[in-house]
Design an enzyme around this catalytic site. Structure first.
Site, PDB file in Angstrom:
ATOM      1  CE1 TYR A 107      10.491   1.868  10.034  1.00 14.63           C
ATOM      2  CE2 TYR A 107      12.576   2.167   8.905  1.00 14.63           C
ATOM      3  CZ  TYR A 107      11.226   2.414   8.998  1.00 14.63           C
ATOM      4  OH  TYR A 107      10.607   3.201   8.059  1.00 14.63           O
TER       5      TYR A 107
ATOM      6  CB  SER B 106      12.267   2.743   4.464  1.00 13.86           C
ATOM      7  OG  SER B 106      13.497   3.368   4.743  1.00 13.86           O
TER       8      SER B 106
ATOM      9  CE  LYS C 144       8.950   0.765   6.907  1.00 15.24           C
ATOM     10  NZ  LYS C 144       7.537   0.990   6.528  1.00 15.24           N
TER      11      LYS C 144
END
Length: 342
Positions: A155, A142, A159
């Site tokens: 999150y 991402s 990532k």
């Protein structure tokens, strides 16, 4: 072993969202597709959809946080299809909350799925690819791997960890002159069901930070990355801007997100209290949710992707052109005689 000559791809988190679209995209090209997910209904529907477009498919229920379960899944796919050519690490979970409102157990779970799930998948893939010294492992990342945002610390950190892991592994494979290829794709906002099943403590319904793209458009770029294996592929101009912005002006990005980030992750509608979430248990065990979320009317059906190597070269060339023009102009100005008076 089936004895088929079709190439084989394994997609973790392949029952919904981007993973579902990736599984179908490979199936449409005639591939064998191994689908790893937790929800029975989602897996069964994904297998049927892949077969309907011309691929062969096999589903396997497993939690990517469990390395032994992923090893068993990899063995099942390799036995059924005769090997594994591409492995797509896609499974993820997240929690929408401020850091102070997120529990240690929630941080651990997001890390185990979103980061360690990619580590476990990679180890399972390497075990099957090393013997033939071939294959491609795709890591679905991402833009948030470069530019963290508020309300999703677990999150974003996961990532970022994936990116660090991939960079280390890449150097090891290069050291051993391995022909196994690694690529990481950095995604923009995508119209998937996650915004209705992610755990959230926010007061309003979740939404991806616009602009939003359809999962099929993203899936096509992931298939391209699996074929070409660039070091990284940045998908969507919003990803480019977010990453370059974080690199060029990190403090400005911090203050901008502090002012606007909260609003960008929520709609104007009140959150549905008590809804189920998929952090620890699947929400598609009884009902298939498919690839799309509730943003079809706002999502773009096409996207532009670029290898950042060429983006950086373009920026350097542009900077050189601007600098050269400015220097030439300064030199011309210096050669002109000064004039005083009329």
């Amino acid at each position: 072993m089936s004895g088929t000559t079709r190439p084989t791809v394994v997609v973790t988190g392949g029952s919904a969202g981007v993973g579902r679209a990736v599984a179908v995209a490979f199936g449409r090209r005639g591939w064998n597709v191994g689908i790893v997910a937790r929800g029975r209904a989602g897996i069964e529907a994904a297998v049927e959809e892949v077969r309907a477009v011309g691929g062969q498919a096999l589903g396997y229920r497993a939690d990517v946080a469990d390395p032994a379960a992923l090893d068993r899944a990899a063995d099942a796919f390799a036995q059924e299809f005769g090997g594994i050519d591409v492995w797509v690490n896609n499974a993820m979970v997240t929690v929408y909350a401020e850091v102070a409102d997120t529990s240690p157990e929630e941080f651990r779970r997001v890390t185990e799925v979103t980061y360690l799930g990619q580590v476990h998948g990679t180890l399972a893939a390497l075990r099957h690819m090393k013997a033939s010294d071939r294959g491609t492992i795709v890591h679905v990342g991402s833009a948030l791997a470069y530019r963290s945002i508020p309300l999703q610390a677990a999150y974003c950190a996961a990532k970022s960890a994936v990116r660090g892991f991939v960079d280390s592994l890449r150097t090891e494979l290069l050291h051993h002159r391995s022909r196994i290829r690694l690529t990481m794709v950095q995604l923009p906002a995508v119209n998937t069901p996650q915004f209705d099943w992610a755990r959230s403590r926010l007061p309003r319904k979740l939404e991806p930070v616009p602009p939003i793209f359809q999962p099929e458009a993203i899936a096509e770029e992931i298939v391209r990355a699996a074929h070409d294996a660039p070091r990284e592929l940045w998908i969507g101009t919003p990803s480019w801007l977010a990453i370059f912005g974080a690199q060029a002006a990190p403090a400005f990005s911090d203050h901008y997100l502090a002012r606007h980030g909260y609003r960008g992750e929520m709609t104007a509608q009140a959150a549905e209290r008590g809804r189920p979430d998929n952090l620890f248990e699947p929400v598609d065990a009884r009902r298939d949710h498919g690839a799309h979320g509730r943003f079809d009317d706002r999502a773009k059906g096409s996207v532009v992707a670029a290898d950042p190597m060429w983006l950086h070269i373009g920026l350097i060339a542009a900077a050189g052109l601007i600098g050269g023009s400015a220097l030439a102009a300064a030199r011309r100005s210096g050669r002109e005689p000064s004039r005083i008076g009329g």
